[in-house]
Design a protein around this motif. Structure first.
Motif, mmCIF file in Angstrom:
data_model
loop_
_atom_site.group_PDB
_atom_site.id
_atom_site.type_symbol
_atom_site.label_atom_id
_atom_site.label_comp_id
_atom_site.label_asym_id
_atom_site.label_seq_id
_atom_site.Cartn_x
_atom_site.Cartn_y
_atom_site.Cartn_z
ATOM 1 N N GLY A 14 3.232 -0.524 -12.435
ATOM 2 C CA GLY A 14 2.306 -0.576 -11.302
ATOM 3 C C GLY A 14 2.991 -1.098 -10.054
ATOM 4 O O GLY A 14 3.441 -2.244 -10.024
ATOM 5 N N GLY A 16 1.617 -1.693 -7.066
ATOM 6 C CA GLY A 16 0.608 -2.114 -6.094
ATOM 7 C C GLY A 16 1.039 -3.438 -5.480
ATOM 8 O O GLY A 16 2.220 -3.804 -5.513
ATOM 9 N N SER A 17 0.059 -4.171 -4.949
ATOM 10 C CA SER A 17 0.374 -5.420 -4.238
ATOM 11 C C SER A 17 1.170 -6.376 -5.131
ATOM 12 O O SER A 17 2.231 -6.876 -4.747
ATOM 13 N N GLY A 18 0.656 -6.652 -6.323
ATOM 14 C CA GLY A 18 1.302 -7.626 -7.207
ATOM 15 C C GLY A 18 2.628 -7.130 -7.744
ATOM 16 O O GLY A 18 3.624 -7.859 -7.766
ATOM 17 N N GLU A 38 5.529 3.790 -11.409
ATOM 18 C CA GLU A 38 4.295 4.071 -10.662
ATOM 19 C C GLU A 38 3.960 5.558 -10.763
ATOM 20 O O GLU A 38 4.842 6.413 -10.791
ATOM 21 N N THR A 55 -3.705 0.121 -4.675
ATOM 22 C CA THR A 55 -5.074 0.188 -4.159
ATOM 23 C C THR A 55 -5.149 -0.281 -2.714
ATOM 24 O O THR A 55 -5.731 0.380 -1.857
ATOM 25 N N CYS A 61 -7.850 -2.065 1.082
ATOM 26 C CA CYS A 61 -7.868 -2.868 2.314
ATOM 27 C C CYS A 61 -7.486 -2.083 3.566
ATOM 28 O O CYS A 61 -8.177 -2.147 4.582
ATOM 29 N N LYS A 64 -9.688 1.123 4.453
ATOM 30 C CA LYS A 64 -11.020 0.568 4.754
ATOM 31 C C LYS A 64 -11.039 -0.063 6.146
ATOM 32 O O LYS A 64 -11.917 0.194 6.955
ATOM 33 N N GLY A 140 3.357 4.608 -17.203
ATOM 34 C CA GLY A 140 3.996 3.623 -18.078
ATOM 35 C C GLY A 140 3.104 3.217 -19.235
ATOM 36 O O GLY A 140 1.877 3.189 -19.115
ATOM 37 N N ALA A 168 0.997 -4.793 -13.988
ATOM 38 C CA ALA A 168 0.404 -4.959 -12.650
ATOM 39 C C ALA A 168 -0.345 -3.675 -12.310
ATOM 40 O O ALA A 168 -0.132 -3.065 -11.267
ATOM 41 N N GLY A 170 -3.619 -3.159 -11.883
ATOM 42 C CA GLY A 170 -4.788 -3.218 -11.007
ATOM 43 C C GLY A 170 -6.107 -2.984 -11.702
ATOM 44 O O GLY A 170 -6.286 -3.333 -12.878
ATOM 45 N N GLY A 339 -2.319 -9.869 -10.831
ATOM 46 C CA GLY A 339 -3.209 -9.034 -10.019
ATOM 47 C C GLY A 339 -4.530 -8.719 -10.700
ATOM 48 O O GLY A 339 -4.948 -9.408 -11.638
ATOM 49 N N ASP A 340 -5.183 -7.657 -10.212
ATOM 50 C CA ASP A 340 -6.547 -7.334 -10.650
ATOM 51 C C ASP A 340 -6.663 -7.081 -12.151
ATOM 52 O O ASP A 340 -7.744 -7.236 -12.717
ATOM 53 N N ASN A 346 -9.702 -11.199 -7.257
ATOM 54 C CA ASN A 346 -9.209 -9.833 -7.041
ATOM 55 C C ASN A 346 -9.010 -9.515 -5.557
ATOM 56 O O ASN A 346 -9.767 -8.736 -4.969
ATOM 57 N N THR A 348 -5.788 -8.900 -2.464
ATOM 58 C CA THR A 348 -4.365 -8.607 -2.297
ATOM 59 C C THR A 348 -3.504 -9.865 -2.139
ATOM 60 O O THR A 348 -2.494 -10.016 -2.841
ATOM 61 N N PRO A 349 -3.855 -10.797 -1.241
ATOM 62 C CA PRO A 349 -2.966 -11.963 -1.082
ATOM 63 C C PRO A 349 -2.845 -12.793 -2.361
ATOM 64 O O PRO A 349 -1.835 -13.457 -2.574
HETATM 65 C C1 LIG Z 1 -12.242 -0.300 -1.230
HETATM 66 C C2 LIG Z 1 -11.462 -1.586 -1.440
HETATM 67 C C3 LIG Z 1 -11.248 -2.422 -0.373
HETATM 68 C C4 LIG Z 1 -10.534 -3.597 -0.547
HETATM 69 N N1 LIG Z 1 -10.349 -4.415 0.537
HETATM 70 C C5 LIG Z 1 -9.671 -5.560 0.396
HETATM 71 C C6 LIG Z 1 -9.425 -6.398 1.517
HETATM 72 O O1 LIG Z 1 -9.866 -6.117 2.636
HETATM 73 N N2 LIG Z 1 -8.701 -7.536 1.325
HETATM 74 C C7 LIG Z 1 -8.218 -7.882 0.098
HETATM 75 O O2 LIG Z 1 -7.540 -8.913 -0.016
HETATM 76 N N3 LIG Z 1 -8.422 -7.109 -0.992
HETATM 77 C C8 LIG Z 1 -9.146 -5.963 -0.860
HETATM 78 N N4 LIG Z 1 -9.334 -5.159 -1.950
HETATM 79 C C9 LIG Z 1 -8.800 -5.587 -3.259
HETATM 80 C C10 LIG Z 1 -7.283 -5.274 -3.353
HETATM 81 O O3 LIG Z 1 -7.061 -3.920 -3.032
HETATM 82 C C11 LIG Z 1 -6.777 -5.572 -4.752
HETATM 83 O O4 LIG Z 1 -7.108 -6.895 -5.101
HETATM 84 C C12 LIG Z 1 -5.265 -5.396 -4.866
HETATM 85 O O5 LIG Z 1 -4.865 -4.103 -4.498
HETATM 86 C C13 LIG Z 1 -4.794 -5.702 -6.292
HETATM 87 O O6 LIG Z 1 -3.415 -5.457 -6.414
HETATM 88 P P1 LIG Z 1 -2.763 -5.152 -7.847
HETATM 89 O O7 LIG Z 1 -1.304 -5.152 -7.643
HETATM 90 O O8 LIG Z 1 -3.344 -6.032 -8.866
HETATM 91 O O9 LIG Z 1 -3.273 -3.701 -8.220
HETATM 92 P P2 LIG Z 1 -3.217 -2.308 -7.456
HETATM 93 O O10 LIG Z 1 -2.964 -2.462 -6.012
HETATM 94 O O11 LIG Z 1 -4.459 -1.594 -7.873
HETATM 95 O O12 LIG Z 1 -1.932 -1.582 -8.060
HETATM 96 C C14 LIG Z 1 -1.881 -1.132 -9.377
HETATM 97 C C15 LIG Z 1 -0.952 0.047 -9.424
HETATM 98 O O13 LIG Z 1 -0.668 0.350 -10.777
HETATM 99 C C16 LIG Z 1 -0.568 1.753 -10.906
HETATM 100 N N5 LIG Z 1 -0.748 2.071 -12.321
HETATM 101 C C17 LIG Z 1 -1.846 1.843 -13.079
HETATM 102 N N6 LIG Z 1 -1.618 2.217 -14.342
HETATM 103 C C18 LIG Z 1 -0.348 2.693 -14.392
HETATM 104 C C19 LIG Z 1 0.483 3.209 -15.426
HETATM 105 N N7 LIG Z 1 0.046 3.311 -16.688
HETATM 106 N N8 LIG Z 1 1.734 3.592 -15.110
HETATM 107 C C20 LIG Z 1 2.191 3.506 -13.841
HETATM 108 N N9 LIG Z 1 1.465 2.998 -12.834
HETATM 109 C C21 LIG Z 1 0.209 2.597 -13.107
HETATM 110 C C22 LIG Z 1 -1.659 2.277 -9.997
HETATM 111 O O14 LIG Z 1 -1.428 3.631 -9.631
HETATM 112 C C23 LIG Z 1 -1.540 1.315 -8.826
HETATM 113 O O15 LIG Z 1 -0.697 1.817 -7.825
HETATM 114 C C24 LIG Z 1 -10.026 -3.954 -1.823
HETATM 115 C C25 LIG Z 1 -10.224 -3.098 -2.909
HETATM 116 C C26 LIG Z 1 -10.937 -1.922 -2.720
HETATM 117 C C27 LIG Z 1 -11.144 -1.001 -3.891
#
Ligand SMILES: Cc1cc2nc3c(=O)[nH]c(=O)nc-3n(C[C@H](O)[C@H](O)[C@H](O)COP(=O)(O)OP(=O)(O)OC[C@H]3O[C@@H](n4cnc5c(N)ncnc54)[C@H](O)[C@@H]3O)c2cc1C
Ligand SMILES: NC(=O)c1ccc[n+]([C@@H]2O[C@H](COP(=O)([O-])OP(=O)(O)OC[C@H]3O[C@@H](n4cnc5c(N)ncnc54)[C@H](O)[C@@H]3O)[C@@H](O)[C@H]2O)c1
Length: 499
Positions: A14, A16-18, A38, A55, A61, A64, A140, A168, A170, A339-340, A346, A348-349
């Protein structure tokens, strides 16, 4: 037949942010050999669609906030008239679209937003490459505690050997399980709609996403926007006075707010013709609403399916999230999660903080806990809500001794001339005995920008006397936070915590 790759110090699933933050820090700060897996890029996520940035960047974020900016012009056009601007005889889209005033073109906004998001997706890929992290496209899955399988979009399968694995992945949006739920869209689709439907929109839910999208649609759409939720107030968990203010503002800005509604069925009558059936718990019984689109913003769940977690023995908690200890270690040594997918806070920071703490714990030689105290956050409804620290209700519940509450409600200077009848709300929650400021809350223009600075003050343990000794910047709304001299009320704490 799978190919066997080099051995990595870390394989992250993953980007994403984390995942990006953890991979980057592990490689650049601690010299780890890192691969990050990814899915291929796309705007609407699925089992086979994702993209570097995750995400936040692609369907959270960032897009939006771009749409919130777009929608906010409706308010600006309306207010501009009070300052002598002539904008044609009509009004902005959200004021009724008479045809003579400024007209919004949703599809242009989405095209421009998409271009920016594609640019950011490339940037995130480059951030990883420039940090020396190998970005591997594919899905993955953990085979065992030291092996990650990657299924590439072309069907090729690789096995990556890993001394450490970081989950990570999400979360994903969830729908409430009612008949006809397939006719509803969720936030991924809402952010990628090529056109708005020719008719009213119903947004289900009352959390972050629902209140933010009610504002986006209200600012850009020519038809009614309905916000429907089962409780009596929006934004459960936030300070009650702030929730009331947000709800008042939504109504005043023309959103049709329906508390006490439990949707029961969505019936499709034709293209852009849906009937939403719901139960009104406030006495009206079974009701129906004809709309052109239903958006469900009814929560998200951790993304754990298909990762091989059960087979390898990674335990999940009761919410279905990957269970971790305070250092983000799962139940299997060498497998970590941030992360999420861990369902802590849940945002980003927070995912970034967890990713950095993980990198230090795993590769920096120092077990490091993320610090969840005084995490500030904002809801980008219009006007926004921002908060850091304890709500009044939490403070009363958790602390012993008196809690002093300072509340200020005022009409922002800009609105005195524009004529907008809307109040800004600011609030300080103070522990009387120690004088420590426990919480700051605001609903009003620029609240998120103001709250970030106050979060630093709370992190430093600021007292009310120190707030009072701070000289304001005049004329601003923010100065009110350092000039609230008169206590609004004192409430006895009922908890055990002391400061
Ligand atoms: C509409 C919306 C608005 C938001 N607005 C805000 C905001 O304004 N401020 C804020 O702080 N937070 C906001 N959030 C929350 C924020 O987006 C999440 O908390 C943050 O993105 C979590 O990061 P993460 O790294 O845990 O997961 P993610 O960013 O979700 O990253 C996970 C990644 O893993 C990948 N993945 C998943 N499974 C697999 C796999 N099997 N193999 C390979 N890759 C995989 C996915 O494709 C994804 O890219 C918002 C969320 C949404 C839905
Ligand atoms: N500005 C930000 O920082 C921001 C913005 C968007 C999302 N996020 C993050 O994403 C998470 C998910 O956002 P969200 O708005 O989808 O979730 P949420 O948990 O904030 O809100 C979910 C809403 O759906 C309702 N709901 C849940 N189940 C229901 C049911 N069976 N029937 C009727 N209503 C039901 C809840 O009562 C609530 O109002 C947030 O908790 C937040 O962590 C943050």
């Amino acid at each position: 037949m799978a190919t066997l790759d080099d051995q990595y110090d870390l394989v992250t699933i993953g980007a994403g942010s984390g995942g990006v933050r953890a991979s980057r820090f592990a490689a650049t700060l601690y010299g780890a050999k890192v691969a990050c897996v990814e899915l291929p890029f796309g705007f609407i996520s699925s089992e086979s669609v994702g993209g570097a940035g995750g995400t936040c960047v692609i369907r959270g974020c960032v897009p939006k906030k771009l749409l919130v900016y777009g929608a906010a012009f409706a308010e600006e056009f309306t207010d501009a008239r009070g300052f002598g601007w002539a904008l044609g005889g009509g009004a902005a889209a959200a004021d009724g679209a008479t045809g003579n005033g400024p007209v919004h073109d949703w599809s242009s906004l989405i095209k421009l937003k998409n271009k920016e998001i594609q640019r950011l997706n490339t940037t995130y890929g480059n951030i990883l490459k420039n940090s020396g992290v190998t970005l591997i496209e594919g899905r993955g899955r953990i085979l065992d505690a030291t092996t990650v399988e990657v299924a590439a979009p072309d069907g090729a399968v690789r096995h990556l050997r890993a001394k450490n694995i970081l989950l990570a992945t999400g979360g994903v949006a969830t729908k409430i399980p009612i008949e006809g739920a397939e006719h509803a869209i969720m936030s991924d689709n809402a952010l990628a709609l090529e056109a708005l439907p020719p008719g009213p929109i119903a947004v289900l839910g009352a959390g972050y996403i629902a209140t933010e999208f009610a504002g986006i649609f209200r600012g850009t759409h020519h038809y009614p926007v309905h916000l429907m939720f089962r409780g009596d107030k929006v934004l459960r968990g936030f300070d009650t006075e702030c929730r009331d203010q947000v709800q008042t503002n939504l109504v005043a800005r023309g959103v049709h707010v329906h508390p006490g509604c439990q949707p029961t069925r969505i019936e499709k009558k034709g293209e852009h013709q849906l009937v939403l059936h719901y139960r009104d718990s406030r006495g009206a019984g079974e009701q129906q609403l004809e709309v052109a689109m239903v958006m469900m913003a009814t929560g998200r769940k951790p993304r754990v399916e298909g990762l091989g977690l059960e087979a390898v023995g990674v335990a999940l908690d009761s919410s279905g999230a990957v269970q971790v200890d305070e250092y983000s270690r799962t139940s299997v040594p060498g497998i970590w999660a941030v992360g999420d997918v861990t369902n802590r806070i849940n945002l980003t920071p927070v995912a970034l903080m967890e990713g950095m703490a993980f990198a230090k714990s795993a590769f920096g030689g120092e077990l490091t806990k993320p610090d969840y105290r005084n995490v500030a956050s904002a809801v980008f409804c219009q006007p926004p809500l921002a908060t850091v620290g304890y709500t009044e209700e939490q403070a009363v519940r958790e602390f012993s001794g008196d809690i002093d509450v300072y509340v200020s409600r005022f009409r922002p200077m800009k609105y005195t001339i524009s004529g907008r009848d809307e109040k800004t709300l600011m609030k300080l929650v103070v522990h009387a005995e120690s004088d420590k400021v426990l919480g700051c809350h605001m609903v009003g223009p620029d609240a998120p920008e103001i709250m970030q600075g106050l979060a630093v003050a709370l992190k430093c343990g600021a007292t009310k006397a120190q707030f009072d000794a701070t000289v304001g910047i005049h004329p601003t709304a923010a100065e009110e936070f350092v000039t609230m001299r008169t206590r609004t009320r004192t409430v006895p704490g009922t908890g055990a915590s002391k400061l």
